[in-house]
Design a protein around this motif. Structure first.
Motif, PDB file in Angstrom:
ATOM      1  N   LYS A 108       0.828  -1.202   0.000  1.00 33.04           N
ATOM      2  CA  LYS A 108       0.000   0.000   0.000  1.00 33.04           C
ATOM      3  C   LYS A 108       0.863   1.253   0.000  1.00 33.04           C
ATOM      4  O   LYS A 108       0.536   2.251  -0.637  1.00 33.04           O
ATOM      5  N   ASP A 118      -0.414   3.650  -2.977  1.00 34.33           N
ATOM      6  CA  ASP A 118      -1.442   4.601  -2.566  1.00 34.33           C
ATOM      7  C   ASP A 118      -0.831   5.998  -2.565  1.00 34.33           C
ATOM      8  O   ASP A 118       0.130   6.259  -1.844  1.00 34.33           O
ATOM      9  N   ASP A 136      -1.664   8.818  -1.325  1.00 38.09           N
ATOM     10  CA  ASP A 136      -1.611   9.518  -0.047  1.00 38.09           C
ATOM     11  C   ASP A 136      -0.486   8.979   0.830  1.00 38.09           C
ATOM     12  O   ASP A 136       0.170   9.735   1.552  1.00 38.09           O
ATOM     13  N   HIS A 137      -0.253   7.674   0.766  1.00 32.64           N
ATOM     14  CA  HIS A 137       0.858   7.091   1.499  1.00 32.64           C
ATOM     15  C   HIS A 137       2.190   7.467   0.843  1.00 32.64           C
ATOM     16  O   HIS A 137       3.169   7.765   1.541  1.00 32.64           O
ATOM     17  N   ASP A 141      -6.191   2.800   8.562  1.00 31.13           N
ATOM     18  CA  ASP A 141      -4.968   3.323   7.945  1.00 31.13           C
ATOM     19  C   ASP A 141      -5.239   4.581   7.137  1.00 31.13           C
ATOM     20  O   ASP A 141      -4.347   5.421   6.974  1.00 31.13           O
ATOM     21  N   ASP A 142      -6.463   4.716   6.629  1.00 33.28           N
ATOM     22  CA  ASP A 142      -6.797   5.847   5.774  1.00 33.28           C
ATOM     23  C   ASP A 142      -7.742   6.804   6.482  1.00 33.28           C
ATOM     24  O   ASP A 142      -8.613   6.387   7.254  1.00 33.28           O
ATOM     25  N   PRO A 202     -11.666   5.866   4.975  1.00 31.02           N
ATOM     26  CA  PRO A 202     -11.617   4.434   4.666  1.00 31.02           C
ATOM     27  C   PRO A 202     -12.793   3.969   3.824  1.00 31.02           C
ATOM     28  O   PRO A 202     -13.881   4.553   3.872  1.00 31.02           O
TER      29      PRO A 202
END
Length: 284
Positions: A21, A25, A27-28, A220-221, A224
């Motif tokens: 991820k 991802d 954002d990550h 995590d988000d 989500p």
């Protein structure tokens, strides 16, 4: 034509899904890699970002050529205004439970101009060693810590303050944080926002023992998916009455990304001081 290939390997104390991820991802990726406007792990998807040194910036253009979740991601890598194109490949496997081995290969780097030191093998090696060895590692690997404070106030007074962070100890976090209305029951959703109402964290109240334990587990988000599973980050508040009548408040943090530890240390120390001061001043 001979092609140059650089190879790097790192093993992370993190599950493969978490590392995957982080690689896919946007954002990550912004937290440890580059600020990429959009990213989709799909063959043919093209993306760009800007990187380089303080003295010289480069616009990178990339196109995904292979995706095999959660084991392989490969994309082209070129520079706007310069000849040459290389290929970056991330390969993941699990050498042990909750451990991930990442092997990165960067090939065809010799297609870039040889008269620019920023395209030299040593420059690429320095960059990837930092990105993989420090930046990504500190993002995917987690740590835990706890802080305690003995407060000259009743357990009930401290408990009430914990349940009312808005306008008070919530201010310790990033200039101010608000918890949206929640049912204060196990399973109730918990959303923290900034002072303008923008969400900063979403989770669930996973333990509620009146006057004893309050525990939040977060996704995590920030936003989500409806079927998302909770992540590893946990905030736990424990209270007990000491023999001298003071209330011992302990805050336990688990599953925090290592890159955020220093910042969270400071914020939680501030929050504890604020809770202590308010409780010892009879909640005023």
């Amino acid at each position: 034509m001979n092609t140059r290939q650089l190879e790097f390997e790192r093993i992370y104390d993190a599950p493969i899904e978490r590392v995957w991820k982080a690689l896919t991802d946007k954002d990550h990726m912004k937290a440890w890699y580059f600020d990429i406007a959009d990213f989709k792990p799909e063959p043919g998807f093209e993306f760009s970002f800007t990187g380089g040194t303080d003295d010289e910036k480069f616009v990178h253009h990339c196109r995904i050529v292979e995706v095999s979740p959660p084991n392989k991601l490969s994309y082209t890598w070129s520079y706007e205004g310069y000849p040459g194109q290389s290929l970056v490949t991330f390969e993941l496997d699990e050498p042990a439970p909750r451990k991930t081995r990442l092997t990165l290969t960067h090939r065809d780097t010799d297609t870039f101009p040889a008269d620019n030191d920023l395209f030299a093998p040593s420059s690429f090696s320095e960059g990837w060693n930092f990105i993989l060895g420090e930046s990504l590692r500190n993002f995917v690997e987690t740590t835990s810590f706890e802080r305690s404070e003995a407060i000259k106030a009743s357990l009930n007074d401290v408990w009430k303050i914990l349940l009312n962070p808005n306008g008070h100890w919530g201010n310790a976090f990033g200039g101010g944080a608000l918890v949206k209305e929640t049912g204060w029951q196990e399973g109730s959703p918990v959303t923290w926002t900034d002072l303008e109402g923008n969400p900063g964290a979403n989770g669930i109240l996973t333990t509620y023992k009146d006057g004893e334990t309050l525990e939040f587990t977060y996704y995590d988000d920030v936003d989500p998916e409806p079927d998302a599973s909770l992540g590893e980050y946990v905030e736990r508040f424990k209270l007990r009455t000491e023999e001298d009548g003071r209330t011992l408040l302990t805050i336990e943090i688990e599953g925090l990304g290592k890159m955020y530890q220093s910042m969270h240390d400071e914020m939680w120390e501030k929050a504890l001081r604020m809770i202590k001061e308010k409780a010892e001043n009879n909640g005023n």
